[in-house]
Design an enzyme around this catalytic site. Sequence first.
Site, PDB file in Angstrom:
ATOM      1  N   ASP A 139       1.572  -9.943   2.830  1.00  0.00           N
ATOM      2  CA  ASP A 139       0.791  -9.727   4.031  1.00  0.00           C
ATOM      3  C   ASP A 139      -0.607  -9.943   3.917  1.00  0.00           C
ATOM      4  OD1 ASP A 139       2.951  -9.099   5.523  1.00  0.00           O
ATOM      5  OD2 ASP A 139       2.902  -6.820   5.864  1.00  0.00           O
TER       6      ASP A 139
ATOM      7  N   VAL B 153      12.341 -16.402   6.329  1.00  0.00           N
ATOM      8  CA  VAL B 153      12.031 -17.529   5.470  1.00  0.00           C
ATOM      9  C   VAL B 153      10.813 -17.442   4.593  1.00  0.00           C
ATOM     10  CG1 VAL B 153      11.331 -19.827   6.051  1.00  0.00           C
ATOM     11  CG2 VAL B 153      13.493 -18.918   7.222  1.00  0.00           C
TER      12      VAL B 153
ATOM     13  N   ASP C 115       0.840  -1.150   0.100  1.00  0.00           N
ATOM     14  CA  ASP C 115      -0.049   0.120   0.042  1.00  0.00           C
ATOM     15  C   ASP C 115       0.830   1.125  -0.186  1.00  0.00           C
ATOM     16  OD1 ASP C 115       0.593  -0.687   2.565  1.00  0.00           O
ATOM     17  OD2 ASP C 115      -0.737   0.461   3.628  1.00  0.00           O
TER      18      ASP C 115
ATOM     19  N   ARG D 182       9.356 -15.114   3.116  1.00  0.00           N
ATOM     20  CA  ARG D 182       9.240 -14.246   2.111  1.00  0.00           C
ATOM     21  C   ARG D 182      10.298 -15.020   1.119  1.00  0.00           C
ATOM     22  NH1 ARG D 182       9.663  -8.109   4.022  1.00  0.00           N
ATOM     23  NH2 ARG D 182      11.491  -8.358   2.642  1.00  0.00           N
TER      24      ARG D 182
HETATM   25  N1  LIG Z   1       3.127   8.406   1.133  1.00  0.00           N
HETATM   26  C1  LIG Z   1       4.030   8.213   0.522  1.00  0.00           C
HETATM   27  N2  LIG Z   1       4.378   9.158  -0.684  1.00  0.00           N
HETATM   28  C2  LIG Z   1       5.371   8.952  -1.477  1.00  0.00           C
HETATM   29  N3  LIG Z   1       5.935   7.558  -1.448  1.00  0.00           N
HETATM   30  C3  LIG Z   1       5.652   6.793  -0.655  1.00  0.00           C
HETATM   31  C4  LIG Z   1       4.709   6.958   0.291  1.00  0.00           C
HETATM   32  N4  LIG Z   1       4.484   5.903   0.875  1.00  0.00           N
HETATM   33  C5  LIG Z   1       5.390   4.935   0.486  1.00  0.00           C
HETATM   34  N5  LIG Z   1       6.174   5.450  -0.409  1.00  0.00           N
HETATM   35  C6  LIG Z   1       7.365   4.940  -0.958  1.00  0.00           C
HETATM   36  O1  LIG Z   1       7.129   3.485  -1.133  1.00  0.00           O
HETATM   37  C7  LIG Z   1       8.329   2.930  -0.492  1.00  0.00           C
HETATM   38  C8  LIG Z   1       7.710   1.599   0.090  1.00  0.00           C
HETATM   39  O2  LIG Z   1       6.725   1.670   0.836  1.00  0.00           O
HETATM   40  P1  LIG Z   1       6.605   1.044   2.365  1.00  0.00           P
HETATM   41  O3  LIG Z   1       7.693   0.879   3.048  1.00  0.00           O
HETATM   42  O4  LIG Z   1       5.256   1.198   3.002  1.00  0.00           O
HETATM   43  O5  LIG Z   1       5.962  -0.442   1.673  1.00  0.00           O
HETATM   44  P2  LIG Z   1       4.752  -1.040   0.929  1.00  0.00           P
HETATM   45  O6  LIG Z   1       4.693  -0.710  -0.291  1.00  0.00           O
HETATM   46  O7  LIG Z   1       3.783  -0.784   1.768  1.00  0.00           O
HETATM   47  O8  LIG Z   1       5.321  -2.676   1.192  1.00  0.00           O
HETATM   48  P3  LIG Z   1       5.158  -3.744   2.169  1.00  0.00           P
HETATM   49  O9  LIG Z   1       3.665  -4.100   2.239  1.00  0.00           O
HETATM   50  O10 LIG Z   1       5.814  -4.702   1.802  1.00  0.00           O
HETATM   51  O11 LIG Z   1       5.729  -2.960   3.286  1.00  0.00           O
HETATM   52  C9  LIG Z   1       8.795   3.743   0.601  1.00  0.00           C
HETATM   53  O12 LIG Z   1      10.200   3.446   0.775  1.00  0.00           O
HETATM   54  C10 LIG Z   1       8.330   5.135  -0.359  1.00  0.00           C
HETATM   55  O13 LIG Z   1       9.644   5.288  -1.340  1.00  0.00           O
HETATM   56  O1  LIG Z   2      12.166  -7.059   5.332  1.00  0.00           O
HETATM   57  P1  LIG Z   2      11.668  -5.720   6.273  1.00  0.00           P
HETATM   58  O2  LIG Z   2      12.369  -4.639   5.557  1.00  0.00           O
HETATM   59  O3  LIG Z   2      12.334  -6.167   7.659  1.00  0.00           O
HETATM   60  O4  LIG Z   2      10.217  -5.734   6.545  1.00  0.00           O
HETATM   61  C1  LIG Z   2       9.759  -6.643   7.209  1.00  0.00           C
HETATM   62  C2  LIG Z   2       8.156  -6.586   6.870  1.00  0.00           C
HETATM   63  O5  LIG Z   2       7.704  -6.799   5.648  1.00  0.00           O
HETATM   64  C3  LIG Z   2       6.784  -7.505   5.428  1.00  0.00           C
HETATM   65  O6  LIG Z   2       7.401  -8.895   5.124  1.00  0.00           O
HETATM   66  C4  LIG Z   2       5.849  -7.482   4.217  1.00  0.00           C
HETATM   67  O7  LIG Z   2       5.329  -6.300   4.403  1.00  0.00           O
HETATM   68  C5  LIG Z   2       6.169  -7.637   6.730  1.00  0.00           C
HETATM   69  O8  LIG Z   2       5.275  -8.935   6.985  1.00  0.00           O
HETATM   70  C6  LIG Z   2       7.246  -7.422   7.556  1.00  0.00           C
HETATM   71  O9  LIG Z   2       6.904  -6.899   8.898  1.00  0.00           O
END
Ligand SMILES: Nc1ncnc2c1ncn2[C@@H]1O[C@H](COP(=O)(O)OP(=O)(O)OP(=O)(O)O)[C@@H](O)[C@H]1O
Ligand SMILES: O=P(O)(O)OC[C@H]1O[C@](O)(CO)[C@@H](O)[C@@H]1O
Length: 820
Positions: free
Chosen positions: A204, A338, A157, A340
């Site tokens: 997730d 593990v 997201d 992932r």
């Molecule tokens: N509100 C935002 N505005 C701009 N860029 C964003 C925003 N939120 C996230 N990003 C960009 O997306 C990247 C990934 O976001 P985040 O770390 O929340 O992971 P994610 O896409 O939700 O995946 P996961 O579910 O695996 O954590 C961030 O490091 C950033 O570069």
């Molecule tokens: O690999 P990282 O950056 O430690 O992130 C771990 C997180 O990413 C996820 O694997 C996916 O969002 C979560 O389940 C976990 O909390």
Amino acid sequence: MPSGGDFHTDPPNTQVHFRKRRMSYEPDATELPTDDRSVTSSNETIVAGEWAGNVIGVFTSGGDAQGMNAAVRAIVRVGMFLGCKVYYIKEGYQGMVEGKDDIVLATWESTSNTIHMGGTMIGSARCMEFKERPGRLKAAKNLVQLGITNLIAIGGDGSLTGANLFRQEWPGLLRELVDTNQITSDKLVTSSRLNIVGLVGSIDNDFCGTDMTIGVDSALHRILESVDEIMTTAVSHKRAFVVEIMGRMCGYLPLVAGISSEASMVFIPEDPPEGDWRQGLCDHIRESSKSDARRTQIILVAEGAIDRSGNSIKCSDVQRVLTERLNMDVKVTVLGHVQRGGKASAFDRIIGTRMGTEAVMALMDAGPDTPACAICLDGIDIIRTPLMKAVEMTKMVGYKMNELNFEEVVKLRGRSIRNHLFVFNLQRNIVPHPIFQRPSRKKILRIAMVHNGQPACGMNAAARGFVGMCISKGYLPLFIFESWKGLLQDKVETVEWSQVQYYTSAGGSKLGTSSETAEEIGVVRIAQKIHQHNISALIIVGGFEAFKSAYELLKGRENYQELCIPINVIPATIANNVPGCKLSLGCDTAMNNICKACDELKQSASSLQQTVYVVETGGENCGYLAMLSALASGADACFIKEEHFTIRDIYNVCKKLKNKLEFSGVRQGLVLRNENANLNLSTDFIYRVFNEEGKPQFSARQTVLGHTQTGHTASPYDRCAGIKAGCRATAWTLFTLSQCHQGGKVFTDSPSTVTVTTQTSGKESFESVEKLALRTDFVFNLPKDQWWLRLNKLLYILSWPLDIPDAASAYYRLSAGSSL
Ligand SMILES: Nc1ncnc2c1ncn2[C@@H]1O[C@H](COP(=O)(O)OP(=O)(O)OP(=O)(O)O)[C@@H](O)[C@H]1O
Ligand SMILES: O=P(O)(O)OC[C@H]1O[C@](O)(CO)[C@@H](O)[C@@H]1O
């Protein structure tokens, strides 16, 4: 049709179906001329080269997830088929901000042999710079310079929120770049619009609007492999194990793993236990040890688990409680990354491929006013959902969680989590109905389950779901052992809850099954036995034979009143040929086994001279298993009965494989064939043609997978779907029974009381056998309408690079159909 009882209904629908492009073909064409790379006959077609001039950028961002590579592969190959340039943007937003070597042109070959790989081959990162406008300005400049005006973001997201913001800011960013002389003003016209499509890649499953995100299924594979292994040592030592499962704010993984591993308890952020969880846990463990005589207790804890006041619950807390209060021997395992890791499951390869394809089509369909969309999964359908709406709903979950409003959280998360919660709570807490306390069981209605057809994974899980539901609702569950023959020999027994322990994961049929249908055994004799054993309703688990038996019993009602009882079929067969059912129990396990075998064959081929494998899959007359496994294993072609083929087709595939191996740098080929595809054009025949005609480019090998496909242990999907199907079918049966039970007698002659459970979730899940029979081909034991046939076109688009000589002829077999 009655809805089947306790399952919840859908949340308000936020999905928008966009117009879908179609592929079509010219029915009489045998081969397209080489210079005509299009497959077209109407204005709703995918035409090779149709979108030439468009430039797509694809990136993966946030936590990696298995299946992302399958999506990238599909995006590159479908994009190239359409004539687009596709760029890899490496390391997520970081690469977009950095530019230079981080944004490179994708080639067809760069996606070769990647479909099975876990992780993401183009790298992922979390980029703080992109969260600020100056970072996004740099990213915009890098994209504009390469003419990239279409972006596919694969991530969670956060990544999709960032993508949407970027799109909204795009005109302003461009204006600023022009004003500061970083780009020329003509770019305001040529790059005026940034189209964005999001694919949700995250283990997730925390994104609203999709049933599953890419990576979840593979993570469940990793989790259950580990939990299964823990079980053996846990049972030996009578120990309890507390296992920490990933998912920061989402409990989907532990919940589904909990159902699939018969865990005693799960702690998830969305639904913390009521009251004092410590006391509740101890009470539950004490009770369940008594009622099902367990030698072990498995407790799954989400990494983000909290109690009703928002305090976190850690594995060590659970361990301490059990050790101190119950004097138990408790070990903690943290599975960590593990989950992932490792290869993508067959399911993730398929949804990655289908979603990647749909993402490209959505970009090409986008007009100036089309909102950015996320590609989501709805049952088995790939749909487009407004990106921002889905992101907002997902964010709302976070707000409601902070407010500790768990009811809203569960509502917002959607149908899938609600149904899983219902099933988990039911299964973990089977409280026998008070009726069982009466001195006599005579008045309790008796519901029987029988297995009919070839064994398939998930049959035992369905049996467990059935027993749990019957006992808690006050009905006596009976197993008929060894199918109809067993019934004639009075192998009918009542079942206790403790007898179905460890049924969920077990492959095959614990009840014993056989392929003879009711008519073959004798409908009259079955009727007599139903009467003798006082059976009030019947659930048949199995393949086409089960469906046929139900139909035969329905027809038998005219002569035998004993058959006027509710009857339901739970489809379970690796052939996936039960009418009305889109995906039967057993298929997922079989597909994973086929993919594993194909991966190993490809691996061995890579160290040999160039080799093409011809692999024969099961599936009886149905090509589902062969076709879907071909897609998931990255095969070059697939021969199935539903698509008539000739010697000429075999020769053409051979010719194209020769060219592919010569010109594309690929070292091995893979062709799948369904066991009954053609009586004369056998697997051996195809192998011999290839071996002879493939010279000097390649040699051929053949493999018949046979019974290895059925599987020893059920896949996560088959376990969970089996339990759900068992519960659901029983809920329908009990509801129907309540409608036709009067004055101590059960009687129904309505055809609507003989049904097939067609889905494990959703609303309309039961279809009448009588109606389905009208849509059934009883000669070849197939449904007349098979949804998956439309996927065959994808296989050909994905497997032949357009620039090899003769590639276009690969497309002549694409058949007309609806969307990809
Ligand atoms: N509100 C935002 N505005 C701009 N860029 C964003 C925003 N939120 C996230 N990003 C960009 O997306 C990247 C990934 O976001 P985040 O770390 O929340 O992971 P994610 O896409 O939700 O995946 P996961 O579910 O695996 O954590 C961030 O490091 C950033 O570069
Ligand atoms: O690999 P990282 O950056 O430690 O992130 C771990 C997180 O990413 C996820 O694997 C996916 O969002 C979560 O389940 C976990 O909390």
